[in-house]
Scaffold this motif. Structure first.
Motif, PDB file in Angstrom:
ATOM      1  N   PRO A 177     -49.138 -62.728 -14.456  1.00 32.44           N
ATOM      2  CA  PRO A 177     -48.658 -63.338 -15.814  1.00 32.44           C
ATOM      3  C   PRO A 177     -47.091 -63.228 -15.755  1.00 32.44           C
ATOM      4  O   PRO A 177     -46.366 -63.992 -16.974  1.00 32.44           O
ATOM      5  CB  PRO A 177     -49.465 -62.288 -16.545  1.00 32.44           C
ATOM      6  CG  PRO A 177     -49.755 -61.259 -15.870  1.00 32.44           C
ATOM      7  CD  PRO A 177     -50.065 -61.575 -14.270  1.00 32.44           C
ATOM      8  N   LYS A 178     -46.504 -61.856 -15.977  1.00 31.72           N
ATOM      9  CA  LYS A 178     -44.892 -61.443 -15.920  1.00 31.72           C
ATOM     10  C   LYS A 178     -44.024 -61.638 -15.035  1.00 31.72           C
ATOM     11  O   LYS A 178     -42.886 -61.075 -15.198  1.00 31.72           O
ATOM     12  CB  LYS A 178     -45.188 -60.997 -17.385  1.00 31.72           C
ATOM     13  CG  LYS A 178     -45.933 -60.601 -18.591  1.00 31.72           C
ATOM     14  CD  LYS A 178     -45.443 -59.607 -19.821  1.00 31.72           C
ATOM     15  CE  LYS A 178     -45.999 -60.238 -20.392  1.00 31.72           C
ATOM     16  NZ  LYS A 178     -46.288 -58.475 -21.921  1.00 31.72           N
ATOM     17  N   ARG A 179     -44.433 -62.455 -14.295  1.00 30.06           N
ATOM     18  CA  ARG A 179     -43.902 -62.934 -12.750  1.00 30.06           C
ATOM     19  C   ARG A 179     -42.964 -61.558 -12.312  1.00 30.06           C
ATOM     20  O   ARG A 179     -42.105 -61.101 -11.122  1.00 30.06           O
ATOM     21  CB  ARG A 179     -42.130 -63.676 -13.175  1.00 30.06           C
ATOM     22  CG  ARG A 179     -42.635 -64.549 -13.671  1.00 30.06           C
ATOM     23  CD  ARG A 179     -40.976 -65.351 -13.649  1.00 30.06           C
ATOM     24  NE  ARG A 179     -40.537 -65.079 -15.224  1.00 30.06           N
ATOM     25  CZ  ARG A 179     -38.899 -64.441 -14.766  1.00 30.06           C
ATOM     26  NH1 ARG A 179     -38.418 -65.329 -14.735  1.00 30.06           N
ATOM     27  NH2 ARG A 179     -38.147 -63.981 -16.259  1.00 30.06           N
ATOM     28  N   GLU A 180     -44.636 -60.283 -12.423  1.00 29.04           N
ATOM     29  CA  GLU A 180     -44.704 -59.105 -11.833  1.00 29.04           C
ATOM     30  C   GLU A 180     -43.555 -59.513 -10.237  1.00 29.04           C
ATOM     31  O   GLU A 180     -43.039 -58.117  -9.509  1.00 29.04           O
ATOM     32  CB  GLU A 180     -45.944 -58.596 -11.978  1.00 29.04           C
ATOM     33  CG  GLU A 180     -45.972 -57.818 -13.357  1.00 29.04           C
ATOM     34  CD  GLU A 180     -46.400 -59.423 -13.769  1.00 29.04           C
ATOM     35  OE1 GLU A 180     -47.207 -58.257 -14.957  1.00 29.04           O
ATOM     36  OE2 GLU A 180     -46.410 -60.272 -14.283  1.00 29.04           O
ATOM     37  N   LEU A 181     -44.732 -60.460  -9.317  1.00 31.07           N
ATOM     38  CA  LEU A 181     -44.394 -59.960  -8.321  1.00 31.07           C
ATOM     39  C   LEU A 181     -42.789 -60.962  -7.702  1.00 31.07           C
ATOM     40  O   LEU A 181     -42.111 -59.973  -6.710  1.00 31.07           O
ATOM     41  CB  LEU A 181     -45.583 -61.363  -7.270  1.00 31.07           C
ATOM     42  CG  LEU A 181     -45.021 -61.601  -5.563  1.00 31.07           C
ATOM     43  CD1 LEU A 181     -45.199 -60.464  -4.973  1.00 31.07           C
ATOM     44  CD2 LEU A 181     -45.673 -62.755  -5.072  1.00 31.07           C
TER      45      LEU A 181
END
Length: 719
Positions: A13-17
């Motif tokens: 959801p917040k570009r963690e990857l």
């Protein structure tokens, strides 16, 4: 009534990857750190679907880079240049294939059908020794099962995998990739056997090439493949997915006759034919589903095929949409009520499945109906008659042909043979914390001056200002055009860790005031050399946005084109000198309005104003005549990661008279053999905003040196 999700976004959801990948690539974190972030994301996604009541939850749709590359790893189809010697494929080999390394280049990357996602193209030939080299699918199934979630492992189907591949370097272009089918099927059988042993009850093969134009030989490959897999799949619920378009009649017959297959996936959003697996929620856009209309369609289909044969699903993987509206607190509340991101689409799918089973959630359906009515009645969303309605009466070509324009431009610009330029962007400066407008302008001005001086020192002929003021090549323009809305966390994966945040086109598009003139004019005053005004083209803005679906796409594109036209003409006054459909039968109409939109933007400028355009990661050979028809003065094309495919077009005799920069500065001699010297430009293959100056400076210096050396050689040959 069962529900099904084809796939889900990977980035988080917040570009963690994204951030975990880039930290790992920069050697700031370990493989274990990256794997922990990935495992947490997968667990969260599976739990979310399970909590919503989804029956068929996908696994193996997560990827550290790309699902086609994952299949290449599973099959052990590693090109020899990466030095893999067998065994389980680990991160070093995997990411080398995706990104290249210090000694060898990456594999080719191209668009995934007509989406903005890009996949890594497999390189195959008769000498490839396939082996089961990545157990990712089984590990992820076991991982989900340990969390109490039974999933459906998803694979790129064997036939589509081969049809999406290319002959490796040194292999004849006429080599039949489908001749490798019997070499890869044993590995698919091994994977299926392991999944059955692990307790899997369902499996999904994505065969999206079935929506394209296939010949009888290619269709026979599907029949053969699934006949071979039938025994291995005994006892499993086998789903074959198609998406992005309807399945042609002959392909439909082949698909629905496949042995051992118990369910078929058809796209009802971009296609019309369906039978067993009905997909009614759009997996590629962000508009809330019209639940009442979808329920009506499902009820009609139920009366035809029976309730036990219907599974409500998304039209394709949700990979192509944003993750969750809950992360958008600042979005206009009325517009927000019209939208559904991936998390909301899961809820929609399950709400429809429950309603069809007789358990309709009245409050949810009522809220949806109110939002649909609000959207239709909003003054911001009504299509207003505008200049766009009058565009069909002209083809908007410039009055003079390109050869005459190039002569006029050369008299004004006095450029050398093989002029050098860059595409547009340089590394964007990091400005942290709150800053006044005055200080912001000062910081951007200093960055532009730095980029201009660098280009002058390198002796580049036509300069760019580097675009330091731009957050994104589409979002930047959308923020200055009417009819656009923006998200804080509406990120969508483009490739690898690269994400884009598409604007939302919800209403009519127009340009309230100039968008780039201030910065471009400022940059031009810093140098006596020609300065390019940098604009994103109307088709790119359209295709890299979430587009309103209440009117034809070409109408919206024409509106954008008119706005860009105004900007082009303002730049000229200030002295400043871009998804093809999947079915061939639809190509002509799309290309007609796409090319027309480009011509609209610059039809009003003087002959001495040179119009450049840039294209990358596309099948240029298939659309070369439309590229010519765009009537640009200079086109720069990415050609380095595409294995020089463009060269073959000119070798085959296509005549091209406008300026062209093929994006392979170190191989310009090859282009000189097929194109006239006076139309060739020297440039990088793409923008430089992702590259540090420690990479950019020597690369550009080498480019200029090579161009000057060639100029000297050409001059001596003409003496």
């Amino acid at each position: 009534m069962a529900s099904h999700i084809v796939g889900y976004p990977r980035m988080g959801p917040k570009r963690e990857l994204k951030f975990a990948l880039e930290s790992f690539w920069d050697k700031k974190s370990s493989a274990e750190d990256l794997q922990k972030v990935a495992a947490d994301l997968r667990a969260s996604i599976w739990k979310q679907m399970a909590d919503a009541g989804t029956k068929y939850i996908p696994s193996n749709t997560f990827s550290y880079y790309d699902q086609v590359l994952d299949t290449t790893a599973m099959l052990g189809a590693v090109p020899p240049r990466y030095g893999w010697n067998g065994g389980e494929i680990e991160f070093d080999v995997y990411f080398s294939m995706a990104r290249g390394n210090a000694s060898v280049p990456a594999m080719e990357m191209t668009k995934w059908f007509d989406t903005n996602y890009h996949y890594i193209v497999p390189e195959l030939g008769p000498e490839v020794k396939f082996s089961y080299a990545s157990h990712k699918a089984v590990k992820e199934y076991q991982e989900a099962k340990a969390l109490g979630v039974d999933t459906v492992p998803v694979f790129v189907g064997p036939v589509s995998y081969l049809l999406l591949s290319k002959p490796a370097k040194g292999v004849e272009k006429s080599f039949s990739l489908l001749s490798l089918l019997d070499k890869i099927l044993p590995i698919y059988k091994e994977v299926v056997a392991e999944l059955k042993a692990a307790g899997a009850s369902s499996i999904q093969f994505d065969e999206p090439t079935l929506v394209t134009d296939l010949d009888s030989h290619q269709l026979q490959a599907f029949t053969h493949a699934y006949s071979e897999l039938e025994a291995s799949c005994t006892g499993l619920n086998v789903i074959v997915e198609t998406y992005f378009a309807d399945v042609p009649s002959e392909s439909f017959k082949t698909l629905t006759s496949l042995k051992g297959v118990t369910g078929f996936g058809f796209d009802l959003v971009r296609g019309t034919k369906t039978l067993d697996l009905i997909k009614v929620v759009d997996g590629r856009n962000i508009w809330a589903n019209d639940l009442a209309a979808s329920l009506s369609v499902l009820q009609e289909l139920e009366s035809i095929v029976g309730k036990d044969k219907l599974v409500v699903s998304t039209s394709c993987s949700l990979l192509h949409t944003a993750v969750d509206l809950v992360n958008e607190p600042k979005l206009d509340q009325e517009i927000k009520s019209w939208l559904a991101f991936a998390a909301q689409k899961i809820v929609e799918v399950n709400a429809l499945a429950k309603a069809l089973a007789g358990h309709k959630e009245e409050a949810f359906f009522s809220a949806n109906a109110a939002a649909q009515a609000s959207r239709k009645s909003s003054q911001d969303f009504l299509f207003l008659l505008s200049q766009a309605s009058a565009l069909k009466g002209s083809d908007h070509r410039r009055a003079t042909d390109v050869s005459a324009r190039l002569d006029s431009q050369q008299k004004k610009l006095t450029l050398p043979v093989l002029p050098c330029t860059t595409i547009g962007s340089f590394l964007r400066p990091w400005i942290s914390g709150e800053i006044s407008e005055e200080d912001y302008v000062k910081a951007i001005k200093e960055e532009i001056n730095k980029v201009v001086k660098l280009q002058e020192e390198l002796d580049i002929d036509v300069l760019v200002h580097g675009e330091p003021e731009r957050n994104d090549m589409v979002e930047y323009f959308g923020e200055q055009l009417s009819g656009f809305a923006f998200t804080a966390n509406g990120w969508v994966q483009s490739y690898g860790s690269r994400c884009v945040k598409p604007p939302i086109i919800y209403g009519d598009v127009s340009r309230p005031k100039p968008m780039t003139v201030f910065w471009s004019s400022l940059a031009q005053r810093m140098t006596s050399r020609p300065m390019k005004g940098m604009l994103t083209g109307p088709v790119t803005i359209l295709n890299w946005s979430f587009v309103r679906n209440d009117q034809p796409r070409f109408e919206t594109c024409y509106q954008i084109a008119l706005a860009i036209k105004d900007e082009v003409e303002d730049l000229e006054k200030a002295g400043i000198t871009e998804g093809l459909p999947l079915r061939k039968s639809e190509h002509a109409f799309y290309l007609d309005w796409a090319v027309h939109s480009f011509r609209i933007t610059n039809c009003g400028v003087q002959d001495t104003t040179q119009i450049h355009t840039h294209m990358c990661y596309s099948n240029f050979n298939d659309i070369i005549h439309s590229i010519i028809d765009m009537d640009a003065d200079v086109i720069t094309i990415e050609n380095s990661r595409s294995d020089e495919k463009l060269l073959s077009v000119f070798r085959e005799g296509v005549k091209y008279g406008a300026g062209i920069g093929p994006g392979i500065a170190d191989r310009i001699n090859k282009m000189l053999a097929v194109l006239e010297t006076n139309i060739l430009w020297v440039n990088p293959d793409c923008g430089l905003k992702t590259r540090k100056y420690t990479e950019v400076n020597p690369a550009l210096k080498n480019m200029i040196t090579a161009a000057k050396l060639l100029r000297t050689e050409l001059a001596s040959e003409s003496d």
